[in-house]
Design a protein around this motif. Structure first.
Motif, mmCIF file in Angstrom:
data_model
loop_
_atom_site.group_PDB
_atom_site.id
_atom_site.type_symbol
_atom_site.label_atom_id
_atom_site.label_comp_id
_atom_site.label_asym_id
_atom_site.label_seq_id
_atom_site.Cartn_x
_atom_site.Cartn_y
_atom_site.Cartn_z
ATOM 1 N N ALA A 154 25.075 -6.782 21.926
ATOM 2 C CA ALA A 154 25.906 -6.288 21.946
ATOM 3 C C ALA A 154 27.232 -7.036 20.544
ATOM 4 C CB ALA A 154 26.997 -5.848 23.037
ATOM 5 N N TRP A 155 26.640 -6.311 19.516
ATOM 6 C CA TRP A 155 28.001 -7.309 18.577
ATOM 7 C C TRP A 155 29.383 -6.007 18.142
ATOM 8 C CZ3 TRP A 155 26.929 -10.590 13.567
ATOM 9 C CH2 TRP A 155 25.505 -11.013 14.176
ATOM 10 N N CYS A 156 29.882 -6.328 19.734
ATOM 11 C CA CYS A 156 30.926 -5.912 19.243
ATOM 12 C C CYS A 156 32.629 -6.110 19.790
ATOM 13 C CB CYS A 156 31.372 -4.713 20.532
ATOM 14 S SG CYS A 156 30.922 -5.057 21.637
ATOM 15 N N ALA A 157 33.152 -6.041 20.231
ATOM 16 C CA ALA A 157 34.976 -7.393 19.882
ATOM 17 C C ALA A 157 34.633 -8.075 21.278
ATOM 18 C CB ALA A 157 35.964 -6.199 20.196
ATOM 19 N N GLU A 158 34.254 -6.836 21.990
ATOM 20 C CA GLU A 158 33.383 -8.110 23.920
ATOM 21 C C GLU A 158 33.663 -9.278 23.330
ATOM 22 O OE1 GLU A 158 33.082 -4.845 23.119
ATOM 23 O OE2 GLU A 158 35.296 -4.138 24.222
ATOM 24 N N ASN B 229 24.685 -2.506 20.316
ATOM 25 C CA ASN B 229 25.634 -1.583 19.656
ATOM 26 C C ASN B 229 26.993 -2.697 18.321
ATOM 27 O OD1 ASN B 229 28.435 -0.761 20.130
ATOM 28 N ND2 ASN B 229 28.563 -1.650 22.079
ATOM 29 N N MET B 230 26.700 -1.498 17.710
ATOM 30 C CA MET B 230 27.692 -2.707 16.768
ATOM 31 C C MET B 230 28.831 -1.812 16.739
ATOM 32 S SD MET B 230 26.604 -4.080 13.005
ATOM 33 C CE MET B 230 25.239 -5.217 13.341
ATOM 34 N N ASP B 231 29.888 -2.305 16.318
ATOM 35 C CA ASP B 231 31.643 -1.678 16.276
ATOM 36 C C ASP B 231 31.932 -2.564 15.267
ATOM 37 O OD1 ASP B 231 32.082 -4.449 17.135
ATOM 38 O OD2 ASP B 231 33.597 -3.139 18.250
ATOM 39 N N LEU B 232 33.056 -2.100 14.094
ATOM 40 C CA LEU B 232 33.527 -2.982 13.266
ATOM 41 C C LEU B 232 32.907 -4.011 13.231
ATOM 42 C CD1 LEU B 232 36.613 0.157 12.248
ATOM 43 C CD2 LEU B 232 34.219 -0.618 10.923
ATOM 44 N N THR B 233 33.694 -4.822 14.292
ATOM 45 C CA THR B 233 34.117 -6.329 14.424
ATOM 46 C C THR B 233 32.515 -6.766 14.223
ATOM 47 O OG1 THR B 233 35.522 -5.754 16.159
ATOM 48 C CG2 THR B 233 34.595 -8.464 15.747
ATOM 49 N N THR C 183 27.981 1.057 10.756
ATOM 50 C CA THR C 183 29.028 0.587 10.871
ATOM 51 C C THR C 183 28.937 -0.542 9.338
ATOM 52 O OG1 THR C 183 28.643 -1.008 12.409
ATOM 53 C CG2 THR C 183 30.287 0.809 12.845
#
Lengths: 284, 370
Positions: free
Chosen positions: B19-23, B52-56, B84
């Protein structure tokens, strides 16, 4: 009963005899640069009535007001006030005509370096040669009419918003004008002051035999006060009639305005390119 | 493990996973920065294991790409990059804030030049219109005592004239002391100390007295005219005057102009007197010229017209200062920022016009030998 009154008022409003009409706008257009603000607008104001001009912000209400007082001239069409075509008057004739009309500004626009008494006396001092004893009595009767005889020695900075509006009203009627134009008379007033100003407008209109024109967007107040009202939208008359008729008007723009709906012809968004495309930099 | 360097004999691969995300920002930062990058190779980026990749996460991909660039390691995506990452890439490439186009800039410059010219023509027309209206009102006022508004004029003579006496007197005195002192130092070298009297009296009477007074008055009264009328504009008071059938030029502009036309010459006389006094005091203290000798020498230095050559200018300067101040005040519309801008403009323009008019006077005096 109501219908009979409505019909007679409508007849009054559409009457073309100059004796019955204090003001008439015929097919008036006005634009600033390329932007048309008023597009072929016609309306007539019968003598002795309280006429409302309503509409959402930015539809040309203020422009209309400035046209009525001759501060600006129409690009085309005629503005006829008390039988005179404003476009044909010279500057000095215009100033003479303005002595016959009173005008109440949004915030009162009292002269801040003069006391309440001097503010009300100002038009008399400017335009007449009345002796001081007579001026004092005229000023006191007008202040009594708005209930502020006791405040004669206060300065404008010491008045509340509602009081300032009432002093301005006294000043507007001190020359006994034939008609009175109100620019947003209810804006920024608390309910008590609002009721007071409303009753005053009606009472002055009826007792002094004035003709009142009220430019406002306060629908509820106008419904109580106006005999006849025009709804402006996008520089043209969207509807006209008695407040009761207007409340039942089926036109979408009028319905949206009278009921204060968010959805309708008057959009929340100012015209803009597509949101997603602009964020992606595809359009500017 | 969010990022791994896998190397085989044929190729180098960086595998992103999880998971490449803010958490997971803490571990992302550590791992991305800790990864050792061999330089000058080609590497494949593989995001197929990313859940999972968000903007972070996308931002950390960019950070990693920047590290690759630093080590001059080239890279390409195996398969398609995560959406993203593409979005961030895309957004940064297109700047929606500005044009960034040379051709358009050239067009814009020409457009601005055109607008500026039209605005200047328009403002010239407005200024002429204003001048004409003052003339018309003046003609009307000349016919009736009442339209002259003596009470209002008196107030402006008091405010612009009487209240300015201390500052005008002080500054005239000091400036003339400075002129006399510098003159004395220079003239001493030629043994002509007595000519300090000529220097001070001629320069004060012809130029300095009226010019200093005008500049002080432009700063004091020109600005207050613009600000007073500007605030009245903002309060709709000027509109109210018009609605009452009262001409604002008659009640606001003309009394100020006439008041200043009366006040400025009076102030100039005071400035002249104080300037001469300053010169006399300095001559006595520094050069030992007694007052009566100063007076005799001054009479020799001055011609009968010297005093008038200065004083005649005062009413002209007064008209310029008052007209510019009231004109700018009446132009205030809608915002308090306009008020500040136009007040500043009133002072700057009136000082400029006073100096310009003074230069014209100098040339004319020279030509007619006044």
């Amino acid at each position: 009963m109501d219908n009979a009154i409505n019909t007679s008022l409508r007849n009054l409003a559409t009457a073309r005899s100059p004796a019955d009409l204090v003001m008439r706008l015929e097919d008036v257009s006005y634009s600033v640069g390329n932007r048309a603000i008023l597009k072929g607008l016609s309306l007539s104001i019968p003598r002795g009535s309280v006429t409302g001009v309503m509409g959402p912000s930015g539809t040309g209400k203020t422009t209309l007001l400035r046209l009525m007082t001759g501060q600006i001239n129409a690009d085309s069409g005629r503005v006829i006030v008390a039988g005179e075509d404003l476009g044909l008057l010279s500057r000095s004739q215009l100033y003479t005509l303005r002595k016959r009309m009173g005008m109440l500004f949004q915030n009162g626009a009292l002269l801040t370096d003069l006391s309440v008494y001097e503010n009300v006396a100002y038009p008399l001092r400017e335009h007449t040669d009345l002796p001081e004893a007579l001026i004092a009595r005229v000023v006191l009767t007008k202040l009594q009419a708005v209930g502020l005889r006791g405040a004669a020695d206060l300065m404008p900075s010491e008045l509340s918003g509602g009081m300032a509006r009432r002093v301005a009203l006294a000043r507007a009627i001190v020359m006994d004008p034939e008609f009175l134009i109100y620019d947003e008379p209810f804006a920024g007033l608390d309910p008590i002051a609002m009721g007071m100003v409303m009753r005053l407008i009606r009472r002055l209109n009826d007792t002094l035999g004035l003709t009142s024109i009220i430019v406002s967007h306060d629908v509820a107040e106008m419904a109580l006060l106006a005999d006849y009202a025009y709804v402006l939208n996008a520089g043209a008359i969207a509807a006209q009639g008695t407040p009761v008729e207007l409340a039942g008007d089926p036109t979408p723009a009028v319905r949206q305005f009278m009921a204060g709906l968010e959805e309708g012809p008057v959009a929340f968004h100012y015209p803009a390119p597509d949101y997603a495309q602009q964020l992606l930099g595809l359009v500017r | 493990m969010l990022i791994e360097w896998l190397s085989t004999a044929e190729e180098q691969t960086v595998r992103l996973s999880g998971a490449w995300c803010a958490e997971s920002v803490g571990s992302l930062e550590k791992e991305v920065d800790a990864l050792v990058i061999p330089s000058a190779v080609h590497v494949w980026l593989d995001a197929s294991q990313v859940t999972n990749m968000d903007l972070t996460g996308a931002w950390f991909v960019r950070r990693f790409q920047a590290r690759l660039d630093q080590c001059s390691t080239s890279y390409s995506w195996r398969g398609t990059p995560p959406p993203t990452v593409e979005f961030v890439q895309h957004s940064l490439e297109r700047d929606i804030g500005s044009d960034g186009n040379g051709h358009r800039d050239g067009l814009r410059a020409r457009e601005q030049l055109g607008r500026l010219t039209l605005n200047q023509v328009e403002s010239l027309r407005e200024a002429l219109d204003f001048t004409g209206r003052i003339g018309a009102v003046l003609r009307r006022a000349a016919g009736s005592w009442r339209a002259l508004r003596a009470a209002s004029i008196t107030r402006h003579v008091y405010e612009a004239g009487l209240l300015a006496i201390p500052i005008v007197a002080l500054i005239a005195f000091l400036i003339s002391v400075i002129v006399a002192y510098i003159g004395a130092q220079e003239l001493k070298q030629f043994g002509g100390e007595v000519f300090v009297v000529d220097l001070v009296s001629v320069s004060v009477l012809r130029e300095l007295g009226v010019l200093l007074t005008s500049i002080i008055v432009a700063g004091r009264s020109g600005s207050s005219y613009a600000a007073e009328i500007g605030v009245m504009q903002l309060n709709e008071e000027v509109d109210a005057l018009r609605a009452m059938g009262v001409d604002p030029v008659e009640v606001l502009v003309l009394p100020r102009i006439l008041g200043l036309v009366l006040a400025l010459p009076l102030l100039t006389v005071i400035a002249d007197a104080m300037g001469i006094a300053g010169g006399a005091v300095l001559s006595w203290l520094v050069l030992g010229i007694p007052f009566n000798q100063f007076a005799v020498r001054m009479q020799e230095a001055l011609s009968p017209t010297t005093f008038w050559a200065g004083l005649i200018k005062a009413p002209i300067f007064a008209i310029l200062i008052a007209a510019v101040g009231t004109y700018r005040g009446l132009q205030v519309r809608d915002s308090s920022r306009e008020l500040g801008r136009l007040t500043t403009q009133a002072v700057v323009e009136s000082i400029f016009l006073v100096l310009l008019a003074d230069a014209i006077f100098a040339v004319v005096y020279w030509e007619i030998d006044f």
